[in-house]
Motif scaffolding. Structure first.
Motif, PDB file in Angstrom:
ATOM      1  N   ALA A 205     -38.589 -23.270 -11.280  1.00  0.00           N
ATOM      2  CA  ALA A 205     -37.308 -23.904 -10.931  1.00  0.00           C
ATOM      3  C   ALA A 205     -36.635 -23.162  -9.781  1.00  0.00           C
ATOM      4  N   ALA A 206     -36.674 -21.844  -9.809  1.00  0.00           N
ATOM      5  CA  ALA A 206     -36.073 -21.063  -8.731  1.00  0.00           C
ATOM      6  C   ALA A 206     -36.781 -21.344  -7.411  1.00  0.00           C
ATOM      7  N   HIS A 207     -38.093 -21.446  -7.478  1.00  0.00           N
ATOM      8  CA  HIS A 207     -38.858 -21.745  -6.268  1.00  0.00           C
ATOM      9  C   HIS A 207     -38.492 -23.134  -5.726  1.00  0.00           C
ATOM     10  N   LEU A 208     -38.384 -24.121  -6.637  1.00  0.00           N
ATOM     11  CA  LEU A 208     -38.015 -25.469  -6.211  1.00  0.00           C
ATOM     12  C   LEU A 208     -36.617 -25.508  -5.604  1.00  0.00           C
ATOM     13  N   VAL A 209     -35.683 -24.793  -6.231  1.00  0.00           N
ATOM     14  CA  VAL A 209     -34.318 -24.758  -5.699  1.00  0.00           C
ATOM     15  C   VAL A 209     -34.318 -24.125  -4.318  1.00  0.00           C
ATOM     16  N   GLN A 210     -35.060 -23.041  -4.186  1.00  0.00           N
ATOM     17  CA  GLN A 210     -35.099 -22.358  -2.895  1.00  0.00           C
ATOM     18  C   GLN A 210     -35.733 -23.249  -1.823  1.00  0.00           C
ATOM     19  N   GLU A 211     -36.754 -24.017  -2.199  1.00  0.00           N
ATOM     20  CA  GLU A 211     -37.386 -24.919  -1.239  1.00  0.00           C
ATOM     21  C   GLU A 211     -36.429 -26.024  -0.799  1.00  0.00           C
ATOM     22  N   LYS A 212     -35.635 -26.531  -1.738  1.00  0.00           N
ATOM     23  CA  LYS A 212     -34.763 -27.663  -1.432  1.00  0.00           C
ATOM     24  C   LYS A 212     -33.425 -27.239  -0.857  1.00  0.00           C
ATOM     25  N   LEU A 213     -33.129 -25.941  -0.871  1.00  0.00           N
ATOM     26  CA  LEU A 213     -31.872 -25.449  -0.338  1.00  0.00           C
ATOM     27  C   LEU A 213     -31.876 -25.593   1.182  1.00  0.00           C
ATOM     28  N   PRO A 214     -30.847 -26.191   1.729  1.00  0.00           N
ATOM     29  CA  PRO A 214     -30.805 -26.342   3.191  1.00  0.00           C
ATOM     30  C   PRO A 214     -30.729 -24.973   3.882  1.00  0.00           C
ATOM     31  N   ASP A 215     -31.262 -24.924   5.090  1.00  0.00           N
ATOM     32  CA  ASP A 215     -31.280 -23.668   5.844  1.00  0.00           C
ATOM     33  C   ASP A 215     -29.885 -23.105   6.111  1.00  0.00           C
ATOM     34  N   PRO A 216     -28.882 -23.943   6.426  1.00  0.00           N
ATOM     35  CA  PRO A 216     -27.540 -23.376   6.645  1.00  0.00           C
ATOM     36  C   PRO A 216     -26.993 -22.674   5.383  1.00  0.00           C
ATOM     37  N   VAL A 217     -27.289 -23.233   4.207  1.00  0.00           N
ATOM     38  CA  VAL A 217     -26.819 -22.611   2.969  1.00  0.00           C
ATOM     39  C   VAL A 217     -27.541 -21.284   2.748  1.00  0.00           C
ATOM     40  N   LYS A 218     -28.849 -21.258   3.042  1.00  0.00           N
ATOM     41  CA  LYS A 218     -29.603 -20.019   2.921  1.00  0.00           C
ATOM     42  C   LYS A 218     -29.026 -18.951   3.847  1.00  0.00           C
ATOM     43  N   ALA A 219     -28.681 -19.351   5.061  1.00  0.00           N
ATOM     44  CA  ALA A 219     -28.139 -18.408   6.041  1.00  0.00           C
ATOM     45  C   ALA A 219     -26.783 -17.879   5.567  1.00  0.00           C
ATOM     46  N   LYS A 220     -25.941 -18.763   5.035  1.00  0.00           N
ATOM     47  CA  LYS A 220     -24.628 -18.329   4.534  1.00  0.00           C
ATOM     48  C   LYS A 220     -24.792 -17.372   3.350  1.00  0.00           C
ATOM     49  N   ALA A 221     -25.716 -17.661   2.465  1.00  0.00           N
ATOM     50  CA  ALA A 221     -25.944 -16.796   1.307  1.00  0.00           C
ATOM     51  C   ALA A 221     -26.435 -15.429   1.756  1.00  0.00           C
ATOM     52  N   ALA A 222     -27.327 -15.406   2.731  1.00  0.00           N
ATOM     53  CA  ALA A 222     -27.837 -14.132   3.238  1.00  0.00           C
ATOM     54  C   ALA A 222     -26.711 -13.339   3.908  1.00  0.00           C
ATOM     55  N   ALA A 223     -25.861 -14.040   4.663  1.00  0.00           N
ATOM     56  CA  ALA A 223     -24.741 -13.363   5.323  1.00  0.00           C
ATOM     57  C   ALA A 223     -23.764 -12.812   4.284  1.00  0.00           C
ATOM     58  N   ALA A 224     -23.475 -13.590   3.236  1.00  0.00           N
ATOM     59  CA  ALA A 224     -22.569 -13.122   2.184  1.00  0.00           C
ATOM     60  C   ALA A 224     -23.165 -11.905   1.469  1.00  0.00           C
ATOM     61  N   ALA A 225     -24.453 -11.914   1.235  1.00  0.00           N
ATOM     62  CA  ALA A 225     -25.098 -10.776   0.601  1.00  0.00           C
ATOM     63  C   ALA A 225     -25.006  -9.537   1.480  1.00  0.00           C
ATOM     64  N   GLU A 226     -25.196  -9.706   2.755  1.00  0.00           N
ATOM     65  CA  GLU A 226     -25.083  -8.581   3.687  1.00  0.00           C
ATOM     66  C   GLU A 226     -23.658  -8.044   3.722  1.00  0.00           C
ATOM     67  N   GLN A 227     -22.665  -8.945   3.726  1.00  0.00           N
ATOM     68  CA  GLN A 227     -21.267  -8.512   3.722  1.00  0.00           C
ATOM     69  C   GLN A 227     -20.954  -7.725   2.446  1.00  0.00           C
ATOM     70  N   ALA A 228     -21.418  -8.222   1.312  1.00  0.00           N
ATOM     71  CA  ALA A 228     -21.174  -7.531   0.046  1.00  0.00           C
ATOM     72  C   ALA A 228     -21.830  -6.161   0.055  1.00  0.00           C
ATOM     73  N   LYS A 229     -23.015  -6.091   0.577  1.00  0.00           N
ATOM     74  CA  LYS A 229     -23.722  -4.816   0.660  1.00  0.00           C
ATOM     75  C   LYS A 229     -22.972  -3.839   1.569  1.00  0.00           C
ATOM     76  N   ALA A 230     -22.483  -4.351   2.695  1.00  0.00           N
ATOM     77  CA  ALA A 230     -21.738  -3.504   3.628  1.00  0.00           C
ATOM     78  C   ALA A 230     -20.437  -3.014   2.995  1.00  0.00           C
ATOM     79  N   LYS A 231     -19.719  -3.898   2.293  1.00  0.00           N
ATOM     80  CA  LYS A 231     -18.467  -3.493   1.643  1.00  0.00           C
ATOM     81  C   LYS A 231     -18.727  -2.467   0.547  1.00  0.00           C
ATOM     82  N   ALA A 232     -19.812  -2.617  -0.185  1.00  0.00           N
ATOM     83  CA  ALA A 232     -20.147  -1.639  -1.217  1.00  0.00           C
ATOM     84  C   ALA A 232     -20.436  -0.291  -0.575  1.00  0.00           C
ATOM     85  N   GLY A 233     -21.143  -0.313   0.539  1.00  0.00           N
ATOM     86  CA  GLY A 233     -21.420   0.930   1.262  1.00  0.00           C
ATOM     87  C   GLY A 233     -20.146   1.570   1.774  1.00  0.00           C
TER      88      GLY A 233
END
Length: 142
Positions: free
Chosen positions: A74-102
């Motif tokens: 299911a996770a693989h299917l969700v990841q496949e069907k997730l649009p690229d802009p959403v993937k990019a936003k999620a990656a950016a949010a993860a990077e921001q959270a990581k930077a703030k934690a640092g």
């Protein structure tokens, strides 16, 4: 004296008779033991319970493996069907959270005095003990 059963031949001598008696005793002992096992309800119930536990454990393990596989699928299917802009936003949010934690970790390291940083676990434990002591004293006064 009683007649021997029709299917058993009579003994030819005393040694053969002793062997037949011993064989009959063994057979009778086995029969008595089997009957005793059948009448021991508690032991039979414990055996059935142990079997049920083993079966349940095996089934739980099997279901756990199946659920993990389905979740991964299911996770693989969700990841496949997730649009690229959403993937990019999620990656950016993860990077921001990581930077703030640092940044927070660095701020703690920079602002906290060195003895506090080096001994934070004992200090936290002492603070917790102080809070508990205050609560206990306050409770006694009431």
């Amino acid at each position: 004296m009683t007649q021997p059963p029709h299917d058993e031949p009579t003994a030819a001598g005393p040694d053969e008779l002793r062997e037949q008696v011993e064989q009959t005793r063994r057979h009778l002992g086995d029969t008595v033991e089997a009957l005793a096992d059948k009448t021991d309800v508690k032991a039979r119930a414990q055996e059935k319970a142990a079997q049920a536990r083993e079966q349940a454990s095996a089934k739980a393990t099997e279901l756990s493996v199946q659920v993990k596989a389905k979740a991964a699928e299911a996770a693989h299917l969700v990841q496949e069907k997730l649009p690229d802009p959403v993937k990019a936003k999620a990656a950016a949010a993860a990077e921001q959270a990581k930077a703030k934690a640092g940044q927070a970790q660095q701020m703690w390291h920079d602002q906290a005095p060195e003895p506090v940083r080096d001994n934070r676990t004992p200090l936290l434990a002492a603070g917790a003990a102080l809070v508990v002591a205050c609560l206990l004293l306050r409770r006694k006064k009431k």
